[in-house]
Each structure stands twice: as structure tokens, then as C-alpha cells.
Design an enzyme around this catalytic site. Structure first.
Site, PDB file in Angstrom:
ATOM      1  CD1 TRP A  39      -2.892   1.661   0.483  1.00  0.00           C
ATOM      2  CD2 TRP A  39      -1.400   2.288   2.030  1.00  0.00           C
ATOM      3  NE1 TRP A  39      -3.076   2.947   1.149  1.00  0.00           N
ATOM      4  CE2 TRP A  39      -2.370   3.617   2.028  1.00  0.00           C
ATOM      5  CE3 TRP A  39      -0.315   2.434   3.094  1.00  0.00           C
ATOM      6  CZ2 TRP A  39      -2.524   4.629   2.498  1.00  0.00           C
ATOM      7  CZ3 TRP A  39      -0.536   3.898   3.656  1.00  0.00           C
ATOM      8  CH2 TRP A  39      -1.429   4.806   3.707  1.00  0.00           C
ATOM      9  CG  ASP A  66     -12.640  10.210  -2.040  1.00  0.00           C
ATOM     10  OD1 ASP A  66     -12.722   8.906  -1.225  1.00  0.00           O
ATOM     11  OD2 ASP A  66     -12.157  10.113  -3.066  1.00  0.00           O
ATOM     12  CG  ASP A  67     -15.315   6.594   2.411  1.00  0.00           C
ATOM     13  OD1 ASP A  67     -16.463   6.669   2.469  1.00  0.00           O
ATOM     14  OD2 ASP A  67     -14.468   5.933   2.715  1.00  0.00           O
ATOM     15  NE  ARG A 105     -10.487   2.322   4.758  1.00  0.00           N
ATOM     16  CZ  ARG A 105     -11.146   3.269   4.084  1.00  0.00           C
ATOM     17  NH1 ARG A 105     -11.729   3.196   3.218  1.00  0.00           N
ATOM     18  NH2 ARG A 105     -10.510   4.644   3.944  1.00  0.00           N
ATOM     19  CE  LYS A 160     -10.815   7.424  -5.250  1.00  0.00           C
ATOM     20  NZ  LYS A 160     -10.141   8.533  -4.392  1.00  0.00           N
ATOM     21  CD1 TRP A 161     -15.260  -0.398  -8.018  1.00  0.00           C
ATOM     22  CD2 TRP A 161     -17.049  -0.138  -9.078  1.00  0.00           C
ATOM     23  NE1 TRP A 161     -15.928  -1.501  -7.732  1.00  0.00           N
ATOM     24  CE2 TRP A 161     -17.239  -1.256  -8.464  1.00  0.00           C
ATOM     25  CE3 TRP A 161     -18.298   0.484  -9.997  1.00  0.00           C
ATOM     26  CZ2 TRP A 161     -18.257  -2.300  -8.706  1.00  0.00           C
ATOM     27  CZ3 TRP A 161     -19.295  -0.436 -10.147  1.00  0.00           C
ATOM     28  CH2 TRP A 161     -19.296  -1.815  -9.574  1.00  0.00           C
ATOM     29  CG  ASP A 162     -11.669   3.082  -2.825  1.00  0.00           C
ATOM     30  OD1 ASP A 162     -10.798   2.197  -3.342  1.00  0.00           O
ATOM     31  OD2 ASP A 162     -11.693   3.953  -2.270  1.00  0.00           O
ATOM     32  CB  CYS A 214      -9.888   3.796  -6.873  1.00  0.00           C
ATOM     33  SG  CYS A 214      -9.128   4.269  -5.295  1.00  0.00           S
ATOM     34  CG  ASP A 227      -4.668   5.707  -0.885  1.00  0.00           C
ATOM     35  OD1 ASP A 227      -5.357   6.347  -1.858  1.00  0.00           O
ATOM     36  OD2 ASP A 227      -5.311   4.789  -0.199  1.00  0.00           O
TER      37      ASP A 227
END
Ligand code: DGJ
Length: 725
Positions: free
Chosen positions: A195, A362-363, A439, A472-474, A522, A544
Site C-alpha cells: 500500500w 469522496d468517501d 478496514r 470513482k469505484w473503490d 481504485c 494513495d
């Protein structure tokens, strides 16, 4: 051009500069004959070595296993004497596991078939060879597909396995490609990482035995990209032989090289056999994903340029692929979860004043998500945060003059979500075990059609509710607890692959319903930066880690294979959030220019002097981006290698324009001017750089002078314009 020379039993696939050759032994066994610089003749069967070891099974049945042990099988199987890496293993109803593939016939035609449910290269100017092999005992028909594209030194390979027998069989291993390479000193090049440290180039000597890369995480992963190259010892950017393979797939893979007792090297690539068993009932067909092979006899640079061309012209489909992308500002590093309508509109207003064109939220806009421990799966706007609702926000952003983009993580479910409370069995889990979180989240079981449909509808409802131009597909955790309460016991081994097919299907559905959407994939940064994803989205969030100096290495590794137009790169604030490093705003801009370009910071809070640089950076982007996304890329120097400076160049196809980016990472006392040799220019024509004029030949042989600069992390971009004759 593809041909079959019947007299010599030779299949020869030619590209502009390479030949891939296969031949038949005993008219039954398909062997790999040659891959390399283009050959003119087809009298090549002597290369199978049958004159040295004259014991094909027909000639000497007493040595069949010895034959299998050294014959360069084009698609090797297990259990009958080829003890090297194999591509296919099949378990029959009696529990036995062998396959023997005997040549049956071939087809050559214009065009290229699609791969059921899978991403793959495409193109009207393609030509395809199908070779059909069968195993009469196991009741299998194996079709090997080879496609080439006009003017490209690349070869797309894939495989289908059809059950033509009467009993159900289980495929326990189906790889997509094998390549036997003659003895020599070779190295293995791969893209390794973690990461925030994705795709660092990693090179090691190929010794005896097997070595390679793999993932079993259900994503191609931060750790190993599905790319592998066997390169001759000492290969540089412009010298050496390169046999490269890249897997058009986004989940578990294995890629291995093996040097055997005769110093031959076999390189295989395909779906990882771990967690893989596929039930194949009579009449069913299994389609394995595609591998894109590239051969270069002129080092890594040529390989890179070939991949860029193939992916730009024959993989990415989005209508955005050749368009300049809007300069976006993403609020992730600006606010993390702490935002509301007012904050986003503040960012949008200041962004607009500085020339930015799109706001990406974003999130954190849905459910009751204030941190990463809840609400995934509850794709319902949090109106306490987004006062007035999503449509109001989107309309306001449009009124300000910006486009609007939104973040989703569709494959996930939080244990703390209404969705999980209603459907705990919708998460992947194994009977009797508590599924492991990462997470704070679990993975949805997308093998259940009602789950995939529910999630698709939730997302589509949001997209239908307002004029949203970008998604944005995370995807932020690997797959574990591989169990589904939906699939029967003898199909549990299909979960990993089915899960991937479901994601592909959801993206396909979304792009069908919203064809103008700019989709960015993503995965915790760049954990799914692979050709499979590029088929659906023209760009991918690269990492990131937005630190400009770390990005030099990450982007170098990514650019080794993937076009610059696909690399999500943003200017962020300092001290950098992942490294704490402070770099000049201008350097952050110059480094992000070799990707999609955008901002990831709170524009209302950065210093006035940084903010003032934004319009100039956007002007540079507008000026250079057409060249960056369409030109030929040359890696001139690598900071990862020299620990000192980085340099890369892009040259337009007609060689009339070029830009050179130079970043001095570490300043040296008593430094002298550097002279950097450029590439790809017209040798006998003149180029203007600033006030100076140089001949192409001089710039390539003697070098471009780089002024001495004072200080670390300083960047420069040189613009070259060819003068008329
Ligand atoms: C990981 C992504 O890489 C980031 O850019 C951001 O979108 C976060 N996820 C949000 O959770």
C-alpha cells in the site's frame, strides 16, 4: 499475418517485428518453436529438437515419458510426464487428474472473438488463430486463441475448455499462457509493492527451479502487478531481449518462470489454482482470461511503447480514452470524512476561480459514515451532512461551473450497516466461522445474483438522481473467508472467479446505462491497476501516496506497462500525508502532469502562493496533455536506480514536439551541468528549446544541458519544437 505451413507442420504468427511459431510432433503434440525477431521462412520444425532426441511417442513408445519431460508443449498439462510448470489440471469423476491434449485442427480468420464475461483486447484490424486440441479420455476440447493487431508487436492469448464428454469434470487449474524460452542468462522483472508503494520495479536472476509472482487476495493487489517479463541479462531501456506478459484480469493470478534441467525456461501465467475449482458439466465451456505478450529485441523501452499502443488502441473502450479529462479536485485529502454541503461548495467556488473543472466527492456521503467503520452497503445520501440532498449539491456545483463526481465502494458491506443487519448472509463467510474484517468491513457475496442486483440498483439510483459525470469505484480490502451460503458445496471453489466476473458485469451494466460516465477504478490506491480494469475505466487511481518523490518511482513502474493517460495523479498538500515530505508545489504539479492530473487538497486552506500557481499548472496541463496521452514515452533516467534524479521524455508520433521532465531529487555541492541524452527525435532536424536551437542528432548523442539547480526536489520541463526544414 498468420499462416499454417502444412508441409512443415508449422504455425507462424507474424507481427510487424516479431514471429511466434508453433509446430507439431507426430502430428499430435503441439510444441512451442520460437518467439522473437521476425523470421521470413517457415522451415522451422527442426527447432523442436526432435532430431536431437528422436523419440516422439510414435517413434519410440518406450520413451513417451522422456519425450513429455523435455518437449516444449505449447499448452502443458499435468500427470503424463511433463514435470514442469503446467497450465491445465482436470479431475474426473473417478478422482484421477491427467490431461493429454492431442492436436485436432485450426482456424485462421480476420477479427477477434470476445471472451465471455471477461475484459479482453479488441480491434477490427486483428487476425486470429484458433488451435483445437482434445482429450478423448477426459472428454475435453481445448481451444487456444492467438490474436494479433496491425502494426503492433503484441500477441493476445486465451483459452477455452469445453466439456465434450458425458461426465462432469472439475477443472483444478486453467492457466492462460505458457512460453518456453531457450537456454540463456535471463532475469525476471516484475512490479512489486505494498500500500502506498505500488509497482516498484523488481529484477532478479532466473536460477534453477521455479520462481515468480502471485496473488490470492481476490484483487490483483498492491503486492504484485499481473505483469512479468523475462529479460536477457543486462537488458536496458534500449538494449536486450524482453519477453513480457500482462494478465487481463483483476483477481487471483500466478505467473511463474522455471529453469529446468536442460536450462530451458518456461514462463506461465493465469488464474491462481489456489481457491480455484470449476465444475464443468457436459456441454459447458470455461473461458480463461487473456494474456497480452510483447516481445522486444530492443530493450524495455520498446516493450513499454508497445503496451501503451496496444492498450490505448485495443483495450480501453471508454469514450473518454482519447479525450482530455477534466481537471478535478477530490476532497479526500482535503477533508477525509469531515465535510458537508457548505464545505464542498466552498471548495468548488475557489476551485472554479482557479480553473479547476470538476469536484469529486469522496468517501463519507452516505449512511451514517463518519469514519471507516460503518455504512458500506447503505448507499443512501446522508442528508444531515449533505443538507438539501445530493441533487441540490450537484446542481449547485454545476451552477458554479464545475462537473461533479462521486465515490462508491460497491463490493463491500460494513458489519455496522442496515444492509448487514438485514442480510448477514450476504457477506462472504465460511460456515461456523466469524468472517474476518479488514478496514472494519466485509466483502459482499456477489456470486449471489440478488446481491449484485441490489447493489447495482442502489448505485444506479444515486446516479439517476442527479447529473453525475464521474464515478470513482473503490475497493479497500482483500477477499478472505471464501465461502458462500448460495453456491453448492462442489462450486465453492468458483467463488473467487465468480466474484470477479460479477464485478466486471456490474461495471459493464453501469457503463451501458451511463455511457458518458468517466469511470475511475481504485483499490486502496493502486491495488487493481491492471489491464482487466482498464477495459472498463480509462484511468485508475495510481496510489494513495501522493508525495511527488515517491510518485516518481511508483509512476515509473506503472508507466513501464500502462499508458500515461490511465495513471491517476494529483497535486496534494504538504507536508505530504503519507510521507511527511515537503516538496515545492511546482514539482508536485510537474510530476502529476504525466498522469491524469488533478488536485487533492483543501484549496481554501493552502497558502496563497501555492494557490496562485494553480492556473499556470492547468495551463501547462492543457498545453502538454494532448502530447502526454498520445506520444511515445522514453524513460531517460530513473531515480530508483541512481538515487539522485529522474528524467523522462515524451515525443509526438510525428517527432515534431517533445517534452522532457527532469526532477533533481537530491542537490549536490559543487555540482556541474548535466548533459542528458534524449531519445526518439528526428536526427537530421533542428529543435528549438527556449531560445536555443539544437540538432536532433546532437541532443540524442551529446545531450541536452540541464542547468545546475539549488535545492532538493526541483523539477523542470523542457519543451522541444521541431523547426521547419
Ligand atoms: C482509498 C482510496 O485510494 C482513497 O483515495 C480514498 O478514496 C479512500 N479509499 C476513501 O475511503
Amino acid at each position: 499475418m498468420i499462416q499454417f505451413d502444412e508441409k512443415n507442420s508449422i504455425f507462424k504468427i507474424d507481427t510487424a517485428g516479431s514471429s511466434y511459431v508453433m509446430g507439431l510432433a507426430d502430428n499430435e503434440y503441439l510444441g512451442h518453436v520460437y518467439y522473437g525477431e521476425k523470421l521470413s521462412d517457415t522451415r522451422l520444425s527442426y527447432l523442436l529438437g526432435m532430431d536431437v532426441n528422436p523419440f516422439t511417442p510414435k517413434q519410440k513408445i518406450g520413451e513417451k515419458v522422456s519425450f513429455m519431460d523435455c518437449f516444449p508443449l505449447e499448452y502443458p498439462t499435468q500427470g503424463l510426464g511433463d514435470f514442469r510448470e503446467s497450465c491445465l489440471a482436470v479431475r474426473r469423476s473417478n478422482g484421477q487428474e491427467q490431461a493429454e491434449l492431442i492436436y485436432k485442427g485450426y482456424k485462421i480468420y480476420k477479427g477477434k472473438p470476445t471472451l465471455a464475461g471477461l475484459p479482453a483486447t479488441w480491434g477490427e484490424d486483428s487476425e486470429t488463430l484458433e488451435i483445437i486440441l482434445t482429450d478423448a479420455v477426459a472428454g475435453l476440447k481445448v481451444t487456444l486463441f492467438y490474436s494479433v493487431f496491425e502494426g503492433m508487436d503484441a500477441l493476445a492469448k486465451s483459452v477455452t475448455i469445453e466439456n465434450i464428454g458425458e461426465e462432469t469434470v472439475y477443472l483444478t487449474k486453467v492457466l492462460s499462457s505458457s512460453l518456453d524460452i531457450r537456454p540463456g542468462s535471463y532475469e525476471l522483472l516484475s512490479l512489486h509493492g505494498s500500500w502506498a508503494r505500488e509497482r516498484h520495479m523488481n529484477r532478479r536472476e532466473i536460477g534453477y527451479g521455479s520462481m515468480g509472482i502471485e496473488t490470492c487476495r481476490g484483487i490483483s493487489g498492491h503486492q504484485e502487478n499481473p505483469f512479468l517479463a523475462v529479460v536477457s541479462e543486462g537488458t536496458t531501456q534500449s538494449y536486450g531481449e524482453v519477453y513480457a506478459m500482462n494478465f487481463v484480469y483483476s483477481s487471483n493470478f500466478t505467473a511463474k518462470v522455471q529453469k529446468n534441467q536442460f536450462d530451458h525456461i518456461r514462463a506461465v501465467m493465469g488464474i491462481h489454482p489456489e481457491h480455484f475449482t470449476w465444475k464443468l458439466s457436459p456441454g459447458e465451456v470455461f473461458t480463461a482470461p487473456e494474456v497480452v505478450l510483447v516481445y522486444s529485441g530492443e530493450g524495455l523501452g520498446k516493450m513499454t511503447r508497445t503496451y501503451h499502443e496496444v492498450y490505448r488502441n485495443h483495450l480501453i473502450r471508454s469514450e473518454w480514452k482519447d479525450k482530455m479529462r477534466p481537471v478535478l479536485i477530490n476532497n479526500w485529502e482535503a477533508t477525509y470524512f469531515n465535510f458537508n454541503t457548505e464545505k464542498l461548495l466552498d471548495i468548488a467556488r475557489t476551485a472554479k476561480e482557479h480553473g479547476i473543472e470538476m469536484l469529486v466527492m469522496d468517501d463519507g456521503w452516505f449512511g451514517y459514515r463518519e469514519s471507516d467503520n460503518s455504512s458500506l452497503g447503505d448507499w443512501i445520501v446522508n442528508e444531515e451532512k449533505l443538507q438539501g440532498g445530493l441533487k441540490y449539491l450537484v446542481d449547485e456545483v454545476h451552477r458554479i461551473g464545475l462537473k461533479f463526481g462521486i465515490w462508491f465502494e460497491p463490493e463491500m458491506i460494513s458489519p455496522d450497516s442496515d444492509l448487514y443487519r438485514a442480510h448477514p448472509d450476504w457477506a462472504l463467510h465460511c460456515e461456523g466461522r466469524v468472517p474476518g474484517q479488514a478496514r472494519n468491513q466485509l466483502v459482499l457475496d456477489l456470486t449471489r445474483p440478488e446481491v449484485a442486483d441490489y447493489i447495482y440498483d442502489s448505485i444506479a439510483t444515486i446516479l439517476r438522481s442527479a447529473d453525475i459525470e464521474y464515478v470513482k469505484w473503490d475497493m479497500n480490502r482483500p477477499l478472505s473467508d471464501i465461502g458462500s451460503s448460495y453456491l453448492p458445496s462442489d462450486q465453492q471453489g468458483e467463488i473467487m472467479h465468480r466474484q470477479m466476473l460479477a464485478v466486471y458485469h456490474m461495471q459493464e451494466r453501469m457503463l451501458k446505462e451511463f455511457p458518458k460516465l468517466l469511470l475511475e477504478n481504485c483499490s486502496g490506491g493502486g491495488a487493481r491497476f491492471d489491464p482487466g480494469m482498464l477495459y472498463f475505466s480509462p484511468q485508475f487511481w495510481c496510489s494513495d501516496d501522493t508525495d511527488a518523490i515517491e510518485r516518481l518511482i511508483i509512476q515509473e513502474g506503472t508507466q513501464l506497462v500502462y499508458p500515461l493517460s490511465t495513471i491517476g495523479a494529483h497535486v496534494s498538500d504538504c507536508p505530504n500525508h503519507t510521507t511527511g515530505r515537503v516538496t515545492p508545489f511546482s514539482t508536485r504539479g510537474d510530476v502529476a502532469l504525466s498522469g491524469t492530473f488533478g488536485y487533492e487538497l483543501d484549496i481554501t486552506k493552502i497558502s496563497e502562493s501555492d494557490r496562485k500557481e494553480i492556473p499556470g499548472q492547468i495551463e501547462k496541463f492543457k498545453k502538454y496533455n494532448p502530447l502526454i496521452v498520445s506520444g511515445d514515452y522514453y524513460r531517460i533516467a530513473s531515480y530508483q536506480d541512481n538515487h539522485d534524479y529522474d528524467c523522462y521524455q515524451i515525443v509526438s508520433k510525428d517527432k515534431k514536439k517533445s517534452i522532457v521532465t527532469f526532477v533533481q531529487v537530491h542537490a549536490k555541492p559543487n555540482a556541474k551541468k548535466r548533459y542528458i541524452r534524449l531519445c526518439g527525435l528526428q536526427p537530421d532536424l533542428y529543435y528549438q528549446i527556449g531560445e536555443e536551437i539544437y540538432m536532433g542528432d546532437t541532443l540524442m548523442k551529446a545531450g541536452l544541458p540541464i542547468p545546475v539547480v539549488f535545492g532538493d526536489y526541483k523539477s523542470m520541463i523542457f519543451e522541444l519544437n521541431q523547426l521547419n526544414k
